[in-house]
Every structure is written in C-alpha cells, then in structure tokens.
Design a protein around this motif. Structure first.
Motif, short mmCIF file in Angstrom:
data_model
loop_
_atom_site.label_atom_id
_atom_site.label_comp_id
_atom_site.label_asym_id
_atom_site.label_seq_id
_atom_site.Cartn_x
_atom_site.Cartn_y
_atom_site.Cartn_z
N PRO A 99 -6.48 -0.96 20.25
CA PRO A 99 -5.73 0.29 20.45
C PRO A 99 -4.56 0.48 19.49
CG PRO A 99 -6.23 -0.73 22.57
CD PRO A 99 -6.61 -1.72 21.51
N LEU A 100 -4.06 -0.61 18.93
CA LEU A 100 -2.94 -0.53 18.00
C LEU A 100 -3.32 0.19 16.71
CD1 LEU A 100 0.02 -1.44 17.75
CD2 LEU A 100 -0.80 -3.53 16.66
N ALA A 101 -4.62 0.28 16.41
CA ALA A 101 -5.07 0.86 15.14
C ALA A 101 -4.67 2.33 15.02
CB ALA A 101 -6.59 0.73 15.02
N VAL A 102 -4.70 3.07 16.13
CA VAL A 102 -4.38 4.50 16.06
C VAL A 102 -2.92 4.71 15.65
CG1 VAL A 102 -4.22 6.64 17.38
CG2 VAL A 102 -6.14 5.08 17.75
N GLY A 103 -2.00 4.03 16.33
CA GLY A 103 -0.59 4.14 15.97
C GLY A 103 -0.32 3.65 14.57
N ALA A 104 -1.01 2.58 14.16
CA ALA A 104 -0.81 2.04 12.82
C ALA A 104 -1.25 3.03 11.75
CB ALA A 104 -1.58 0.73 12.67
N LEU A 105 -2.38 3.69 11.98
CA LEU A 105 -2.88 4.68 11.03
C LEU A 105 -1.91 5.85 10.92
CD1 LEU A 105 -5.05 5.81 9.16
CD2 LEU A 105 -6.21 6.73 11.18
N VAL A 106 -1.40 6.34 12.04
CA VAL A 106 -0.45 7.44 12.01
C VAL A 106 0.83 7.04 11.29
CG1 VAL A 106 0.98 8.96 13.45
CG2 VAL A 106 -1.40 8.53 14.07
N LEU A 107 1.27 5.78 11.47
CA LEU A 107 2.46 5.30 10.77
C LEU A 107 2.27 5.34 9.25
CD1 LEU A 107 4.02 2.21 12.59
CD2 LEU A 107 5.09 4.42 12.09
N THR A 108 1.11 4.89 8.79
CA THR A 108 0.87 4.91 7.35
C THR A 108 0.89 6.35 6.81
OG1 THR A 108 -1.56 5.01 7.55
CG2 THR A 108 -0.54 2.83 7.50
N CYS A 109 0.39 7.29 7.60
CA CYS A 109 0.40 8.69 7.17
C CYS A 109 1.81 9.27 7.22
CB CYS A 109 -0.55 9.50 8.05
SG CYS A 109 -2.30 9.07 7.83
N CYS A 110 2.61 8.85 8.19
CA CYS A 110 4.02 9.28 8.22
C CYS A 110 4.74 8.80 6.97
CB CYS A 110 4.71 8.74 9.47
SG CYS A 110 4.25 9.55 11.01
N GLY A 111 4.49 7.56 6.59
CA GLY A 111 5.11 7.02 5.39
C GLY A 111 4.71 7.79 4.15
N ALA A 112 3.43 8.14 4.06
CA ALA A 112 2.95 8.93 2.92
C ALA A 112 3.61 10.30 2.88
CB ALA A 112 1.43 9.08 2.99
N ALA A 113 3.78 10.92 4.05
CA ALA A 113 4.40 12.24 4.11
C ALA A 113 5.84 12.20 3.63
CB ALA A 113 4.35 12.78 5.54
N LEU A 114 6.58 11.15 3.99
CA LEU A 114 7.97 11.03 3.58
C LEU A 114 8.11 10.68 2.10
CD1 LEU A 114 9.48 9.01 6.58
CD2 LEU A 114 9.62 11.47 6.17
N TYR A 115 7.14 9.92 1.57
CA TYR A 115 7.29 9.36 0.22
C TYR A 115 7.06 10.36 -0.89
CZ TYR A 115 6.55 6.40 -3.86
OH TYR A 115 6.63 5.84 -5.11
N LEU A 116 5.99 11.14 -0.81
CA LEU A 116 5.55 11.89 -1.98
C LEU A 116 6.55 12.93 -2.48
CD1 LEU A 116 3.24 12.04 -3.96
CD2 LEU A 116 2.21 13.83 -2.56
N PRO A 117 7.19 13.75 -1.61
CA PRO A 117 8.18 14.70 -2.15
C PRO A 117 9.32 14.00 -2.88
CG PRO A 117 7.56 15.29 0.09
CD PRO A 117 6.99 13.93 -0.16
N ALA A 118 9.83 12.90 -2.33
CA ALA A 118 10.92 12.18 -2.99
C ALA A 118 10.45 11.56 -4.30
CB ALA A 118 11.47 11.10 -2.06
N ASN A 119 9.21 11.04 -4.32
CA ASN A 119 8.66 10.46 -5.54
C ASN A 119 8.58 11.49 -6.66
OD1 ASN A 119 5.87 10.34 -7.11
ND2 ASN A 119 6.52 8.22 -6.82
N LYS A 120 8.03 12.66 -6.37
CA LYS A 120 7.90 13.70 -7.40
C LYS A 120 9.27 14.18 -7.85
CE LYS A 120 3.35 15.74 -6.49
NZ LYS A 120 2.64 17.01 -6.21
#
Length: 421
Positions: free
Chosen positions: A112-133
């Motif tokens: 069951p931890l996989a669902v929360g873990a996947l969403v966390l990785t996507c949250c990180g991606a959402a935060l990262y890309l605008p700042a990176n560019k």
C-alpha cells in the motif's frame, strides 16, 4: 556589413559557450533526473499490477492522479520558487522525490505504500521543473534564452530515452536493486544542487513585480495555446501504445518513441533561434499543422505511417512547446518560475482533458472496429480549434526591454549574479 555581423544574434554554440559551471551542472542534472525517473515511472503500471497485485482499474486511477499532480502542481512550484528562492525550491523538490523512491523500495514489503510514494515523486517533479527552468534562464538575455531552454529540453529527452532502456530488464526481476540505485542517484543529485550558488538571481526572494495569487499575471494566449497543444499532443502520447502494439509489436512502439526523443534532442536546439524569431501566430500555425499532419498520417496504420506520423507530431510539438514558453515569458509580468509553473498547469489541464475525452472516443472506435478515424478526428481538431484562440486578443502587460530577466532587479542583486549568467 560589419555592423550587421556585429549585431547578429548568437548561434547555438556561442550561446551555450557562455554557460557557467553551475549551469553546466544544472544541464547535466536535467539528463540525470529524467534518467533516474524513467528507469521507474514508465513501468509503474506493470509494477503495480503484476508485482504488487493491484487491479487495472485501481492502477488507472492511481496513474491519472499522479499525472495530474505532476503537471498541474507546477503552478505551486513556481509560486514557491518566487517566495523562497530557486535553489531552495529545487533542493526541497529533490528531497521529496528521493523520499518517494525510498517509499517505492519499502513498498516491496508493504505494497500500500507504493501509492503514496508514487504521488510523492510526482509532487517533487511538480515543484522542481519551474525552478529548474527559471534558474537556467535567469539573468540571460532574450536572444540566448531559447538556446538554453532547448538545451535543457534536449537533456530531458535524452534521459527519458535512455532510462527505460537501462531499467527494462530489471523492473520485475530485480526491482529492489533498481529502486535502490535510483534513490542513490537522487541523493547525489540533491547534494549537488545544495552546492549551487545562493547568490543566483531569484535566491533573494520576491521580484520587484511582487508576488500574487497562483494565476495572477497569467499570459492568457500562451496559457490557452499550451493547454490546447498538450490536449492534442496527448492523443498521441496516451493512445499510440495500444494502437501501435496491436498492429506491430511493443518493440516497434519503443522504436517510434525513441525516434521522437531523438528528434527533440537533434532538432530543437539548433532550431531554437528560428523559433524565437517566428511571429507567434506563424509559430502556432506551423506547430498545429505539424500535429495535424502527423495525427492524420497515423490513421493509415502501417509501420512507415507510424514512424512518419510520430516524427511529424514531434516536429509540431518542438515548435509549439518552446514558443509558448518563450511567449509566456515575454508577456507575463511575473517571475520566470511562476510563468513556467502556470504553463505546466496549462499542460496538466490539456493532458487531463485528452485522457478523459480522448479515451471515450478511442473506446468508441474500438467498439466500432475502426480506430483509424480517431486520429483523423484529432487531426481535424488541430485545424479547427487553434483559430479560436486568435478570435479574441486581450491586452497583455508586456515586460519592458530593461526587464528581460525578471529576476531580483535591485542594484545590489544584479551586481551579485553569477558570472556567465
């Protein structure tokens, strides 16, 4: 003639030669991060279903939520970067993604931890890309911005292409070692980001334009055009797999995707200057025409049609995605990070609409025994919908020539910029 040569816009090599050490590291990270991510994320449906035993219906809901978070969450990432700084936002985003991959590793023992873990990785991606560019182009004059952005896109696509090739044999046989390797990669990349200069423009807090709501200062036409472009492009992204595999094989489908990645890497950087100089309506016409031609070609259904259609779609999105970002930067009074976040929100809305509406239409085509018309309908939308964007041309607040970077523009801050930026 000497004067014309003196004022000629810099070429790709000349523009990239001005990259400072920190920006070279950031470009390398733009390859490493999708490399690690795409060693895992493209196989999540298989992993969740076959390894963890989730039903396909549940898997579909999980992936839909994760995709929406990853795209649309960019608007939050942009606002966060405007308030706490670009480097801090990138570091926090990478920490969140690292924790997410640790969660996937632990999910091998507690599924069951996989669902929360996947969403966390996507949250990180959402935060990262605008700042990176924003970090990549902050303090860069307008003529060099397309080269820097396209170089980042090329690095991103290279990582996306290589990651699945490396990880494919190990996803089901040795997922533990795979997740551990990706976690280690993200730990190293996070440590490198923590060492980026804190003096970079954007680290000093809000810009002189001030902060505002998540959608304040949005560039209306580029936002709408980006949403429409992603809506149409994701007909290709979402449904090509099932269409191609039933006519050829999964290996040939992988070849089509590889061709698309390579085209972005090879074509977009040298074409970035031309795309910058294109009038915006012309760029929209060229880009959507490329999408229309590619989607219509897919309807033929042969192997060569799949390759040619994929190439044409990719050439269309090379123009659209870069030009929409450049035009949004030019029109919006907000900081670069916020603008990129707003454009990611548009992408998420378009991709979500494509998943909902396109899925219904493709399913209808399957029920009728002919999915070729699905691509013709998508191609028709590429020709009919874009003109609606230009029917109403609202006034926009264009940035003055002296404010090309939209970084922290006080005298002290501009004097503290990293050399070469």
């Amino acid at each position: 003639m000497p004067d014309e040569q003196t004022h000629r816009p810099p070429g790709l090599r000349q523009a990239l030669a001005t990259l400072s050490g920190p920006l070279r590291f950031l470009l390398f990270s733009s390859f490493l991060i999708p490399l690690g991510s795409f060693m895992v994320l493209p196989f999540m449906s298989v992993f969740l279903h076959e390894r963890l035993g989730m039903g396909l219906g549940t898997v579909g809901v999980v992936l839909a939520v994760a995709s929406l978070v990853q795209f649309s969450g960019g608007v939050v990432g942009g606002a966060m970067a405007e308030r706490v700084g670009l480097r801090r936002t990138m570091v926090w985003a990478l920490v969140i993604r690292t924790v997410g991959f640790i969660g996937l590793l632990l999910a091998l023992r507690w599924p069951p931890l996989a669902v929360g873990a996947l969403v966390l990785t996507c949250c990180g991606a959402a935060l990262y890309l605008p700042a990176n560019k924003a970090y990549l182009v902050n303090g860069v004059d307008e003529e060099r911005r397309p080269a820097f952005l396209s170089a980042g896109n090329a690095a991103l696509n290279a990582g996306m292409a290589v990651g699945p090739l490396i990880a494919g044999p190990f996803v089901l046989s040795s997922p533990g070692w795979l997740f551990l390797s990706v976690t280690g990669l993200f730990v190293m990349v996070t440590a490198g980001h923590a060492r980026l200069p804190t003096e970079a423009a954007g680290e000093t807090g809000p810009t002189v334009h001030g902060t505002g709501g998540l959608l304040t200062g949005i560039a209306g036409l580029p936002f709408a055009a980006n949403a429409l472009a992603f809506y149409l492009y994701f007909h290709f992204q979402h449904y090509l797999a099932v269409y191609a595999v039933e006519r050829t094989s999964s290996q040939f489908y992988s070849l089509v995707l590889l061709l698309c990645f390579v085209l972005v890497i090879v074509v977009q950087p040298p074409a970035s200057g031309l795309i910058r100089r294109m009038p915006y309506p012309l760029a929209l016409a060229v880009g959507f025409a490329g999408l229309a031609a590619g989607l219509a070609t897919l309807a033929i259904g042969t192997t060569w049609a799949l390759l040619a259609g994929g190439a044409l779609v990719t050439l269309g999105d090379i123009v659209l995605f870069l030009k929409n970002d450049l035009e949004a930067l030019r029109r919006s009074p907000r900081s670069d990070a916020v603008v990129f976040g707003q454009q990611r929100l548009a992408a998420g809305l378009g991709a979500c609409a494509s998943g909902v509406l396109g899925g219904q239409l493709y399913g209808l085509g399957q029920g009728l025994g002919d999915t070729g018309w699905f691509w013709l309908l998508a191609a028709g939308q590429c020709l009919l919908l874009p003109p609606l964007l230009l029917l109403r041309r609202p006034g926009v607040r264009r940035r003055p020539p002296s404010d090309l970077s939209k970084g922290a523009m006080t005298t002290d801050d501009t004097n503290r910029r990293v050399p070469g930026r």
